[in-house]
Design a protein around this motif. Structure first.
Motif, PDB file in Angstrom:
ATOM      1  N   LEU A 269     -11.004   0.613   8.375  1.00  0.00           N
ATOM      2  CA  LEU A 269     -11.910   0.882   7.260  1.00  0.00           C
ATOM      3  C   LEU A 269     -12.897  -0.263   7.054  1.00  0.00           C
ATOM      4  CD1 LEU A 269      -9.302   2.299   4.705  1.00  0.00           C
ATOM      5  CD2 LEU A 269     -10.608   3.537   6.454  1.00  0.00           C
TER       6      LEU A 269
ATOM      7  N   ASP B 148       0.875  -1.169   0.000  1.00  0.00           N
ATOM      8  CA  ASP B 148       0.000   0.000   0.000  1.00  0.00           C
ATOM      9  C   ASP B 148       0.917   1.226   0.000  1.00  0.00           C
ATOM     10  OD1 ASP B 148      -1.425   2.295   1.101  1.00  0.00           O
ATOM     11  OD2 ASP B 148      -3.036   0.916   1.621  1.00  0.00           O
TER      12      ASP B 148
ATOM     13  N   LYS C 169      -7.775  -3.670   7.236  1.00  0.00           N
ATOM     14  CA  LYS C 169      -7.433  -2.511   6.414  1.00  0.00           C
ATOM     15  C   LYS C 169      -7.566  -1.233   7.242  1.00  0.00           C
ATOM     16  CE  LYS C 169      -6.640  -0.385   2.441  1.00  0.00           C
ATOM     17  NZ  LYS C 169      -5.309  -0.414   1.828  1.00  0.00           N
TER      18      LYS C 169
ATOM     19  N   GLU D 166       0.499   4.511  -0.060  1.00  0.00           N
ATOM     20  CA  GLU D 166       0.245   5.612   0.852  1.00  0.00           C
ATOM     21  C   GLU D 166       0.713   5.265   2.269  1.00  0.00           C
ATOM     22  OE1 GLU D 166      -3.448   8.531   2.310  1.00  0.00           O
ATOM     23  OE2 GLU D 166      -3.834   6.843   0.958  1.00  0.00           O
TER      24      GLU D 166
ATOM     25  N   GLY E  79     -14.550   1.391   2.310  1.00  0.00           N
ATOM     26  CA  GLY E  79     -13.380   2.245   2.446  1.00  0.00           C
ATOM     27  C   GLY E  79     -13.566   3.404   3.401  1.00  0.00           C
TER      28      GLY E  79
ATOM     29  N   ASN F 252      -6.171   3.219   7.333  1.00  0.00           N
ATOM     30  CA  ASN F 252      -5.554   4.305   6.581  1.00  0.00           C
ATOM     31  C   ASN F 252      -4.377   4.859   7.389  1.00  0.00           C
ATOM     32  OD1 ASN F 252      -6.705   5.912   8.604  1.00  0.00           O
ATOM     33  ND2 ASN F 252      -8.441   6.540   7.335  1.00  0.00           N
ATOM     34  N   THR F 253      -3.750   5.916   6.906  1.00  0.00           N
ATOM     35  CA  THR F 253      -2.568   6.438   7.591  1.00  0.00           C
ATOM     36  C   THR F 253      -2.904   7.080   8.930  1.00  0.00           C
ATOM     37  OG1 THR F 253      -2.718   8.507   6.335  1.00  0.00           O
ATOM     38  CG2 THR F 253      -1.265   6.785   5.466  1.00  0.00           C
TER      39      THR F 253
END
Length: 510
Positions: A458, A144, A450, A146, A462, A452-453
């Motif tokens: 998520l 990934d 999953k 990002e 998403g 995110n930063t």
């Protein structure tokens, strides 16, 4: 016997087991007799963090609600707790095992980071971009991107943060898949895991953060789609629902869950595992139950150098400091510092799917973890190469020829046989000589939930699940199809800190 009496007896037994386990210096990776020992006994036998029972919070201090609940007391969980506390929160840590540390305790080689103050002090030229590119290449361009960018760009500050709380990682070596020295270790070159866990535990205690062990979180609670607490069983008896404004899940991967591994990767059935027995994927399951999704679940890393009888990881730093791998015929057969998947494949291609790490006293002096391997009886030693060959039953003339060729390659800075370019600062000419028999073992699960930063969990669309954060091996995506050695410790610190910071921001915004 009534419920309260039974609970008290179990608590007393747990205390005695923890105290006994913490006095055992060799227990950290010891999974011997793991098919017959009970769960608590096995967990205690693996405790090597140096923690004492006084570092854990008594059950009678449990509250009904905390600002932030952190599930799991490994490196990611304790980092999250410290950052949450620094942000003004009142966090708590629940750990299902009898001791804190988790797989972090077993970490050996070090923590990767680029553009650090310690690299600069030692004249090591490195960059975040190079770290990014080499990690992406190691993951076969499936990482990934990002997440990876955030990871490398925040690696140096993670080293600084650890240093600021008394955890100094200024001894730098190299691991497979890297072309620069960026694997940071304790000053004496010892294995990082126990040192890191001890330092984090000390800070958790000094900050007054409650840490309950034998606290098995079974379920996340939700109201109107927002995660607002957990259901937790204490000492296998008392079930309670504890409320919070946010939950951070740092429960690790599923490397010790043989059934789950066999279901997603049937080809790995029967492999030994380097994971502590608590790494069963609990966090992944409970996150899926509240709508979280997973990524890369079939991406499971097999480490090439594992002592098979005790499922004990022989750290990559041994090769990084100059060791070579030889087959039963006494010959090298691969670039020892290739990526883990490639080195594993080379070993599995051998007739008996095993090989020997061969090194000299110089490597032993630079890789302090070898002292632990000696204590556990893994290391064969002899005053000459020929005598070592006899010890490990390989042709003496061939082993001598192999080392002579290798030493010439080191001198000329060119490995004509396999193209190795790193871990060649010193030849293997300082007697006595040593060997450790190794083979591949399940080591790390790249897949998980999953995020995110911001470490927000998520859902399948998403979107972030309100109030739910995760960090460490319980998450997936960062490493792609192959993890670079030294990146897991970096991940737990970098994203553990981020989870503490972002969960605190979430709570303040409510």
């Amino acid at each position: 016997m009534n419920k309260k009496v039974l609970s008290a007896l179990i608590l007393v037994l747990s205390v005695l087991l923890v105290i006994a386990g913490c006095g055992s210096g060799n227990a950290g990776n010891n999974t011997e007799n793991k098919e017959t020992a009970g769960p608590t006994a096995k967990a205690t036998a693996e405790a090597t963090s140096g923690a004492s029972q006084t570092e854990y919070t008594p059950f009678d201090q449990l509250k009904d609600k905390y600002d932030i609940i952190i599930v799991g007391a490994g490196g990611a969980g304790m980092s999250a707790a410290l950052e949450a506390k620094a942000s003004g929160m009142n966090p708590v840590i629940f750990e299902k095992m009898p001791v804190a540390g988790g797989n972090t305790t077993k970490s050996s080689s070090g923590m990767n980071a680029s553009e650090t103050k310690f690299q600069k002090e030692q004249g090591i030229q490195d960059s975040n971009d190079l770290f990014y590119e080499e990690t992406l290449k190691g993951g076969h361009d499936t990482n990934d991107k990002e997440m990876l960018r955030f990871f490398v760009d925040n690696s140096a500050s993670a080293i600084d943060w650890l240093d600021s709380i008394g955890i100094k990682l200024n001894n730098i070596t190299i691991t497979g898949g890297m072309n620069e020295k960026r694997t940071h270790r304790p000053e004496d070159g010892s294995a990082i895991g126990q040192y890191l866990v001890k330092g984090l535990l000390q800070n958790v205690r000094e900050q007054g953060i409650p840490l309950f062990v034998n606290a098995d979180v079974k379920e996340l609670t939700q109201t109107d789609g927002k995660v607002n607490g957990v259901k937790v069983v204490f000492n296998q008896v008392d079930e309670k629902t504890i409320a919070s404004n946010a939950v951070v899940v740092t429960t690790g991967g599923f490397g010790a869950n043989k059934e789950l591994i066999a279901s997603v990767r049937p080809d790995l059935k029967g492999y030994v595992t380097t994971n502590q027995i608590g790494s069963t994927g609990d966090g992944i399951k409970m996150i899926e139950q509240v709508g979280g999704t997973t990524v890369d679940m079939d991406q499971i890393q097999v480490h090439p150098t594992v002592q098979q009888e005790k499922s004990y990881l022989i750290g990559e730093a041994v090769r990084g400091e100059g060791a070579i791998l030889v087959a039963q015929d006494g010959k090298r057969f691969t670039n020892e510092l290739g990526t883990r998947d490639n080195v594993t494949a080379a070993i599995n291609a051998l007739a008996d799917k095993s090989a020997y790490l061969v090194f000299d006293s110089g490597v032993k002096s630079r890789a302090k973890a070898i002292q632990q391997y000696e204590k556990m009886g893994f290391v064969k030693t002899a005053d000459t190469i020929e005598a070592l060959a006899k010890e490990i039953n390989v042709p003496a003339d061939q082993l001598k020829a192999t080392l002579d060729t290798w030493n010439s390659s080191v001198k000329n800075k060119k490995d004509a046989e396999f193209g190795r370019t790193t871990g060649m600062d010193n030849d293997l000419s300082a007697a006595p000589y040593y060997a450790i028999k190794i083979g591949p073992g399940i080591h790390y699960t790249m897949g998980g939930v999953k995020i995110n930063t911001n470490t927000e969990v998520l859902n399948k669309e998403g979107k972030a699940i309100p109030g739910l954060f995760a960090a460490g091996e319980v998450t997936g995506g960062l490493h792609g199809q192959n993890r670079i050695g030294g990146n897991s410790v970096a991940e737990i610190i970098i994203f553990g800190r981020q989870a503490g910071i972002k969960s605190a921001e979430f709570v303040k915004a409510q």
